[in-house]
Design an enzyme around this catalytic site. Structure first.
Site, short mmCIF file in Angstrom:
data_model
loop_
_atom_site.label_atom_id
_atom_site.label_comp_id
_atom_site.label_asym_id
_atom_site.label_seq_id
_atom_site.Cartn_x
_atom_site.Cartn_y
_atom_site.Cartn_z
N ASP A 15 -22.06 -31.85 7.13
CA ASP A 15 -22.37 -32.53 7.25
C ASP A 15 -21.35 -33.18 8.11
OD1 ASP A 15 -22.61 -35.44 7.89
OD2 ASP A 15 -23.34 -35.70 5.77
N VAL A 16 -22.02 -33.26 9.57
CA VAL A 16 -20.82 -33.30 10.90
C VAL A 16 -20.13 -34.77 10.34
CG1 VAL A 16 -21.96 -31.70 12.77
CG2 VAL A 16 -22.91 -34.68 12.22
N TYR A 40 -29.17 -46.45 16.89
CA TYR A 40 -29.76 -45.75 18.01
C TYR A 40 -29.67 -45.70 19.45
CZ TYR A 40 -31.99 -41.06 19.08
OH TYR A 40 -32.47 -40.07 20.47
N LYS A 82 -26.06 -43.89 21.70
CA LYS A 82 -26.61 -43.08 23.02
C LYS A 82 -26.46 -43.93 24.33
CE LYS A 82 -29.08 -40.22 20.54
NZ LYS A 82 -28.52 -38.84 21.05
#
Length: 314
Positions: free
Chosen positions: A59-60, A151, A155
């Site tokens: 899991d990053v 999100y 971004k």
């Protein structure tokens, strides 16, 4: 000449498509994602194409996971030439109705984990004075849309981070930082997204294939560019957002409800924000026709019709 390519987020969508494209080129691959079972499938796909592959389930967002991945890549293949980061999650919902922990995990995965990947990759690249880092952003790093606050915030942050890294990398010309900004893409992320809006999300048209984005990533690895935009309407949307903000804000809500949300109802759920869903992982999301399957079906129908015609002529 083959390279060692690390791909974080390799089990689904753009990451999985990129793994296949690099494998076809003959590169050595280090593939990371949360689902061991799905990673094993991608490993087999890439090995069938002739690539040497190491898989590292992780899991990053876990502390130390990305550094451990870099260590594993160097131990297996001696170094890292290209690092492609595609791991991302998504959540739908009005900002005040989205659970805070969901919003924060989206930002943690889509921005802070990307920052950790960049930190680890750049330290490795500086040790050898070369390397290419490819981050996957979005057109939502330049514009906004309702119901996708986490999100979009991530971004936009990634856009700023990438630009800063590119400025700093001017001191080391053989270290390149690239940002891929697709619009709508045919991947499972929309169905896999957390949802507190009551309607299943979908990619607004026009929709690009994951393979198209993957090819842009591979091309960027070979011919690095600061930013690559993928999507016919990206420029139009960015123009409207910047030059005609009042009109943009009037239109974006109705358009999002019309084109970005399906009529299919859904109960509130956390999607894959906190845990993977191996059954939902694939390259395609099913929003575009499967062209090879269509061609095969047409070929089969043509052959059947031809055989029937020959029988009648006899």
């Amino acid at each position: 000449m083959s390279r060692t390519v690390v791909i974080t987020g390799a089990s689904s969508g753009i990451g999985r498509a990129a793994a296949r494209e690099f494998a076809r080129r003959g590169d050595r691959l280090v593939l990371a994602a949360r689902s061991p079972a799905t990673l094993a499938q991608v490993r087999d796909e890439c090995r069938a194409a002739g690539a040497a592959v190491l898989v590292v389930p992780l899991d990053v967002t876990a502390p130390g996971a990305v550094a451990g991945l870099a260590d594993a890549a160097v131990a297996e293949f001696g170094g890292i030439d290209v690092w492609v980061h595609t791991a991302a999650v998504m959540a739908y919902g009005r900002f005040d109705e989205l659970p805070a922990m969901v919003f924060e995990q989206v930002v943690r995965t889509d921005l802070l984990a990307a920052a950790e990947v960049a930190r680890v990759a750049l330290r490795r690249f500086r040790a050898v004075s070369a390397g290419t880092l490819i981050l996957t952003g979005s057109v939502l790093g330049h514009i906004t849309a309702p119901y996708m606050s986490g999100y979009a915030a991530a971004k936009w942050g990634l856009q700023g981070l990438a630009r800063t890294l590119q400025q700093e990398a001017r001191e080391t010309p053989d270290i390149r930082i690239c940002l891929i900004n697709p619009g709508s893409v045919d991947t499972p992320i929309y169905r896999q997204a957390a949802n507190y809006l009551g309607r299943v999300g979908r990619p607004p048209p026009p929709v690009a294939s994951a393979r198209r984005v993957a090819r842009a990533i591979v091309h960027c690895a070979e011919h690095p560019r600061r930013e690559v935009s993928i999507g016919r309407l990206n420029v139009v949307m960015r123009f409207g957002f910047t030059v005609l903000p009042g009109l943009y804000d009037v239109l974006v809500g109705p358009l999002m409800r019309l084109a970005g949300l399906s009529n299919r109802p859904v109960a509130p759920h956390g999607g894959t924000v906190f845990a993977p869903n191996p059954d939902g992982e694939a390259v395609r999301g099913g929003w575009l026709p499967d062209l090879p399957q269509v061609v095969r079906a047409l070929s089969g129908a043509t052959a059947t019709a031809g055989s029937a015609m020959l029988r009648r002529l006899r």
